[in-house]
Scaffold this motif. Structure first.
Motif, mmCIF file in Angstrom:
data_model
loop_
_atom_site.group_PDB
_atom_site.id
_atom_site.type_symbol
_atom_site.label_atom_id
_atom_site.label_comp_id
_atom_site.label_asym_id
_atom_site.label_seq_id
_atom_site.Cartn_x
_atom_site.Cartn_y
_atom_site.Cartn_z
ATOM 1 N N THR A 101 0.862 -1.179 0.000
ATOM 2 C CA THR A 101 0.000 0.000 0.000
ATOM 3 C C THR A 101 0.899 1.230 0.000
ATOM 4 O O THR A 101 1.524 1.547 1.006
ATOM 5 N N ARG A 102 0.952 1.916 -1.130
ATOM 6 C CA ARG A 102 2.001 2.930 -1.289
ATOM 7 C C ARG A 102 1.480 4.281 -1.775
ATOM 8 O O ARG A 102 2.213 5.049 -2.352
ATOM 9 N N GLY A 103 0.191 4.581 -1.536
ATOM 10 C CA GLY A 103 -0.374 5.829 -2.046
ATOM 11 C C GLY A 103 -0.640 6.856 -0.967
ATOM 12 O O GLY A 103 -0.363 6.647 0.219
ATOM 13 N N THR A 105 -3.611 8.967 0.889
ATOM 14 C CA THR A 105 -5.047 8.928 1.142
ATOM 15 C C THR A 105 -5.456 10.153 1.943
ATOM 16 O O THR A 105 -4.898 10.423 3.011
ATOM 17 N N THR A 117 -11.347 8.219 -6.085
ATOM 18 C CA THR A 117 -10.050 7.782 -6.616
ATOM 19 C C THR A 117 -9.284 8.987 -7.167
ATOM 20 O O THR A 117 -9.639 10.139 -6.920
ATOM 21 N N GLY A 118 -8.244 8.702 -7.942
ATOM 22 C CA GLY A 118 -7.286 9.726 -8.339
ATOM 23 C C GLY A 118 -7.852 10.985 -8.947
ATOM 24 O O GLY A 118 -7.689 12.094 -8.402
ATOM 25 N N ILE A 137 1.407 9.194 -9.910
ATOM 26 C CA ILE A 137 0.772 9.583 -8.650
ATOM 27 C C ILE A 137 -0.748 9.429 -8.690
ATOM 28 O O ILE A 137 -1.376 9.036 -7.711
ATOM 29 N N ASN A 140 -2.547 6.444 -7.514
ATOM 30 C CA ASN A 140 -2.242 6.170 -6.106
ATOM 31 C C ASN A 140 -2.726 7.293 -5.190
ATOM 32 O O ASN A 140 -2.180 7.507 -4.106
ATOM 33 N N LEU A 141 -3.751 8.009 -5.649
ATOM 34 C CA LEU A 141 -4.404 9.044 -4.845
ATOM 35 C C LEU A 141 -5.812 8.582 -4.487
ATOM 36 O O LEU A 141 -6.560 8.130 -5.358
ATOM 37 N N THR A 161 0.179 9.343 4.430
ATOM 38 C CA THR A 161 1.230 9.193 3.418
ATOM 39 C C THR A 161 1.686 7.741 3.321
ATOM 40 O O THR A 161 1.421 6.922 4.214
ATOM 41 N N PRO A 162 2.386 7.385 2.237
ATOM 42 C CA PRO A 162 2.881 6.007 2.089
ATOM 43 C C PRO A 162 3.817 5.624 3.233
ATOM 44 O O PRO A 162 4.621 6.438 3.682
ATOM 45 N N TYR A 171 8.505 2.260 -5.139
ATOM 46 C CA TYR A 171 7.253 3.013 -5.164
ATOM 47 C C TYR A 171 6.941 3.423 -6.603
ATOM 48 O O TYR A 171 7.854 3.631 -7.408
#
Length: 451
Positions: A101-103, A105, A117-118, A137, A140-141, A161-162, A171
């Motif tokens: 999980t690297r986005g 939120t 979503t993004g 990016i 992953n937003l 944050t990630p 990433y």
């Protein structure tokens, strides 16, 4: 719930509601101004941004955000999502998530529960327009919208944050630079260190160091999370020393460095002997909210003053332009008149040159005195026509060109523009008066909450 806790909850809720109202009112003054029925002189439906953007003023002005933006940074498993869930009283963020999980939120309040979503997130938070420079990016937003009214959540946007880890972790975007970019647009940065995880991982320390090298020093606060995961006091102290030593060489003002430890209250309500500074985290959030309210009120006043000053400047400039326009118009008319005179003389020379020939053909047309005069001077004109005619032609052309170059007027305000400028002043002064009222109401709410 104990009566004291109920009373505190009621006070917190009232304070959060008042704070949210002030922040929304400030944003409204930028967007739509005062209502017609507000009773303020000059009240209307035009906001500060429209006034600033008007053709008369042409100013750049951004409205302050309605909420306080809080970014939480830390290594993977530092408890960032768990804290957000606890603060809003809802399991909105997944916890114990795999490292993949690297986005980013965003967690915000709204009228109904939604997940964005993004692209939708980009539209929801307009300040993210520059975030697209980070390739990869947008997918992953995410935004989680909650209906919670816990604590001061109505006034807060959390940014999870990630999780930062070392090793072969890749990433989908430049995570460090993305966090640094986001730091430019938030009001508070909370850095969580996990005592049993990779609290001092290289990526986390590099981010902390870069944040300290930027203009973010005053809004960064450090905490050791999950303090209850280390039961023995001497083990906790050892971890604290380890984290502190790693940070000492990377942060400024390290002599004033403080690293409170906290953990989330247990679901069973059982008290723990381990000191818990979670209220300090909440106090930092509350302080940031209060500072943001004051900052936004101050910005509102400064922007009103900027508009009023701009009105004076453009009106003074308009007077100068009008005076200059009058001057260049008179100069242009003088030069044009000179050109007309030179042209008239040139026509006279042409008439004197051809008049004898005309009179030979039509003698009856040459009886007038002025015609006889032209006939008499015709020999002299014939002799010097090339020289005198050339000079007059050159003079006429030069004066016409000079008139065209000189007679350039600047655009000025008409009566409608000047009336609009007066309206801008009246509305801005009314908004300034409203800013004073908002300030007073806000501090009245604070003083009542302290009683």
């Amino acid at each position: 719930m104990a009566p004291s806790n109920k009373k505190k909850g009621a006070v917190d809720e009232a304070l959060a509601g008042a704070t949210e109202k002030v922040l929304k009112e400030i944003a409204k003054l930028y967007d739509s101004g005062l209502n017609e029925g507000s009773g303020k002189a000059g009240a209307g439906t035009v906001g500060l941004r429209s006034i600033a953007d008007s053709s008369q003023l042409q100013m750049v002005m951004r409205k302050p955000r309605k909420k306080v933006s809080i970014m939480i940074v830390g290594n993977h498993s530092a408890g960032k999502s768990s804290f957000i869930n606890w603060y809003i009283g809802e399991q909105i963020q997944k916890t114990g998530v795999a490292i993949e999980t690297r986005g980013f939120t965003f967690v915000t309040s709204g009228k109904k529960r939604e997940t964005l979503t993004g692209d939708a997130t980009m539209r929801y938070f307009d300040f993210l327009s520059g975030f697209t420079k980070f390739e990869g990016i947008i997918p992953n937003l995410f935004t989680e919208i909650s209906t919670s009214k816990e604590k001061n959540f109505l006034c807060v946007d959390f940014i999870d944050t990630p999780g930062l880890v070392d090793g072969d972790m890749q990433y989908p975007f430049d995570v460090q630079e993305a966090i640094l970019w986001m730091a430019e647009h938030v009001d508070l940065i909370l850095v969580f260190f996990d005592p049993i995880g990779q609290a001092t991982c290289k990526r986390t320390m590099q981010v902390v160091e870069k944040l300290n090298n930027g203009p973010h020093l005053e809004k960064i606060h450090y905490f050791m999370s999950k303090a209850d995961a280390v039961e023995k006091e001497h083990d906790r102290q050892r971890v604290l020393i380890q984290i502190t030593q790693n940070l000492a060489t990377r942060i400024r003002n390290s002599h004033a460095f403080n690293l409170p430890t906290f953990y989330l209250p247990r679901d069973d309500g059982e008290a723990s002997a381990i000191p818990n500074a979670i209220e300090e985290v909440c106090k930092e959030i509350d302080k940031s909210i209060n500072m943001t309210v004051q900052k936004n009120l101050r910005l509102l006043k400064e922007d009103c003053e900027r508009i009023l000053a701009r009105c004076d400047v453009v009106q003074a400039e308009d007077k100068v332009k009008k005076a200059r326009n009058l001057k260049v118009t008179l100069q242009g008319l003088a030069l044009m008149s000179g050109a007309w005179v030179a042209g008239a003389l040139l026509l006279g020379l042409l008439a004197a040159r051809v008049m004898p020939a005309v009179c030979r053909v039509a003698d009856h047309m040459c009886q007038a005195t002025h015609i006889q005069t032209l006939v008499r001077i015709s020999p002299a004109v014939q002799e010097h026509f090339a020289l005198v005619g050339g000079v007059l032609l050159v003079v006429m052309v030069v004066l016409l060109v000079a008139s065209k170059l000189t007679w350039k007027t600047a655009p000025v305000f008409n009566k409608k523009d000047l009336k609009k400028l007066d309206e801008h002043r009246a509305v801005t002064k009314a908004i300034m008066s409203e800013e004073s009222d908002l300030y007073q109401k806000y501090f009245d709410t604070l003083s009542h909450a302290e009683r």
